[in-house]
Scaffold this active site. Structure first.
Site, PDB file in Angstrom:
ATOM      1  N   LYS A 174       0.805  -1.227   0.000  1.00  0.00           N
ATOM      2  CA  LYS A 174       0.000   0.000   0.000  1.00  0.00           C
ATOM      3  C   LYS A 174       0.839   1.279   0.000  1.00  0.00           C
ATOM      4  O   LYS A 174       0.383   2.329  -0.458  1.00  0.00           O
ATOM      5  CB  LYS A 174      -0.935   0.009   1.204  1.00  0.00           C
ATOM      6  CG  LYS A 174      -2.066  -1.003   1.150  1.00  0.00           C
ATOM      7  CD  LYS A 174      -3.173  -0.574   0.240  1.00  0.00           C
ATOM      8  CE  LYS A 174      -4.407  -1.433   0.375  1.00  0.00           C
ATOM      9  NZ  LYS A 174      -5.516  -0.970  -0.488  1.00  0.00           N
ATOM     10  N   GLU A 180      -9.408 -13.948  -4.055  1.00  0.00           N
ATOM     11  CA  GLU A 180     -10.204 -13.360  -2.981  1.00  0.00           C
ATOM     12  C   GLU A 180     -10.509 -14.401  -1.912  1.00  0.00           C
ATOM     13  O   GLU A 180     -10.494 -15.609  -2.189  1.00  0.00           O
ATOM     14  CB  GLU A 180     -11.562 -12.890  -3.512  1.00  0.00           C
ATOM     15  CG  GLU A 180     -11.566 -11.647  -4.330  1.00  0.00           C
ATOM     16  CD  GLU A 180     -12.991 -11.268  -4.692  1.00  0.00           C
ATOM     17  OE1 GLU A 180     -13.419 -10.170  -4.295  1.00  0.00           O
ATOM     18  OE2 GLU A 180     -13.681 -12.066  -5.355  1.00  0.00           O
TER      19      GLU A 180
END
Length: 318
Positions: A52, A202
């Protein structure tokens, strides 16, 4: 706004002085188990412990002087929070972060430790609405966790480095929450190795991207309950969804119990500490969601900010 590989390349130049070029690790054990030659891009070793930082720094570095003066607001369960906080500290930009009451303690403490002010929201509240209200009231620039062109371009630099260091790959497996990492990495992969198949991964409990990919239409779900806290998103974004449709070849899911097993496998056998979300892509490989025998495979380990007390309880309960 369209995101291109040129945006990824420029982002790479922009963040180079501050982001780490994280290592690409291999494992003879993993290769033997899968029959593949596997290259792990270890973003758990990135500054603040996750990929991130790439997108957050790229986004904050492009703010206008007046925007920098006023500051930014972001919402996150943890890793984007830390990334914006650290990028803000490095660039001298005040950061206000909206985080859930049940965010991992280690991520809350780190966000505050980087100098950001944290605003807690309770279950049932919309973090997007809380952040938007603060943005209006305080004149802060909103930095979303994934649905922003500068965020996507920054995240794509992880795959750019992987291909530069490992060479061409047959498969690239990437964790998926809101799709910022997946879309950025897929875009980079298709530019650098057009024949590489990109697969997003996912948690099964939060399969909104998988549903959207299959339907070719944007789907949303209630906030999922999963140990992969970085993937507790309810839908892809208006920017990330078209990129996923264009550049991603397939989507798959893994169950939480498989994810936990894979996380501890990486800890024990590779001596690499990853968080549950960070182990999503590795789990898909280890649980044979793809047929990788004889192929060269890249795996993004997206982060390592795990609550060790929580993990110890899970380990003892195995």
């Amino acid at each position: 706004m369209e995101v291109t590989f040129d945006d990824v390349a420029r982002a790479h130049e922009r963040i180079a002085e501050h982001a780490r070029r994280t290592p690409v690790l291999t494992s003879a054990t993993v290769d033997a188990l899968t029959g593949a030659r596997v290259h792990f891009k270890c973003e758990n070793f990135q500054r603040m412990g996750a990929f991130k930082f790439r997108g957050a720094y790229n986004a904050l570095a492009q703010l206008a002087p007046e925007e920098r003066r006023r500051g930014v607001v972001a919402f996150s369960s943890g890793n984007h929070a830390q990334a914006v906080a650290l990028a803000g500290r490095l660039l001298g930009i005040k950061a206000l972060i909206v985080m859930p009451a049940d965010a991992p303690r280690v991520k809350l403490e780190a966000t505050r430790g980087y100098g950001a002010e944290v605003v807690i929201y309770e279950k049932g509240e919309s973090r997007e609405q809380v952040a938007a209200k603060l943005s209006r009231e305080k004149g802060l620039t909103l930095i979303p966790p994934f649905d922003h062109p500068h965020i996507v371009a920054g995240q794509g630099t992880a795959a750019k480095e992987l291909f530069e260091d490992a060479g061409p790959l047959d498969f690239l497996l990437v964790p998926c929450g809101g799709g910022g990492l997946l879309s950025g990495c897929a875009l980079a992969a298709k530019h650098l190795a057009p024949g590489c198949r990109v697969v997003g991964v996912e948690p099964a409990a939060g399969d909104d991207a998988n549903q959207s990919f299959r339907a070719r239409a944007l789907k949303s779900i209630p906030v999922p309950t999963t140990i992969a806290d970085g993937a507790r998103t309810t839908s892809l974004g208006k920017i990330t969804f078209p990129l996923v449709l264009r550049y991603v070849d397939d989507m798959t899911t893994v169950e939480d119990h498989e994810l936990l097993k894979s996380m501890f496998f990486l800890w024990e056998r590779m001596k690499v500490v990853v968080e549950p979300t960070g182990a999503l892509a590795a789990c898909a490989l280890l649980e044979k969601r793809i047929e990788a025998r004889g192929l060269r495979v890249g795996v993004i380990l997206s982060g390592g900010n795990v609550d060790l007390a929580w993990a110890a309880g899970k380990l003892l309960g195995r």
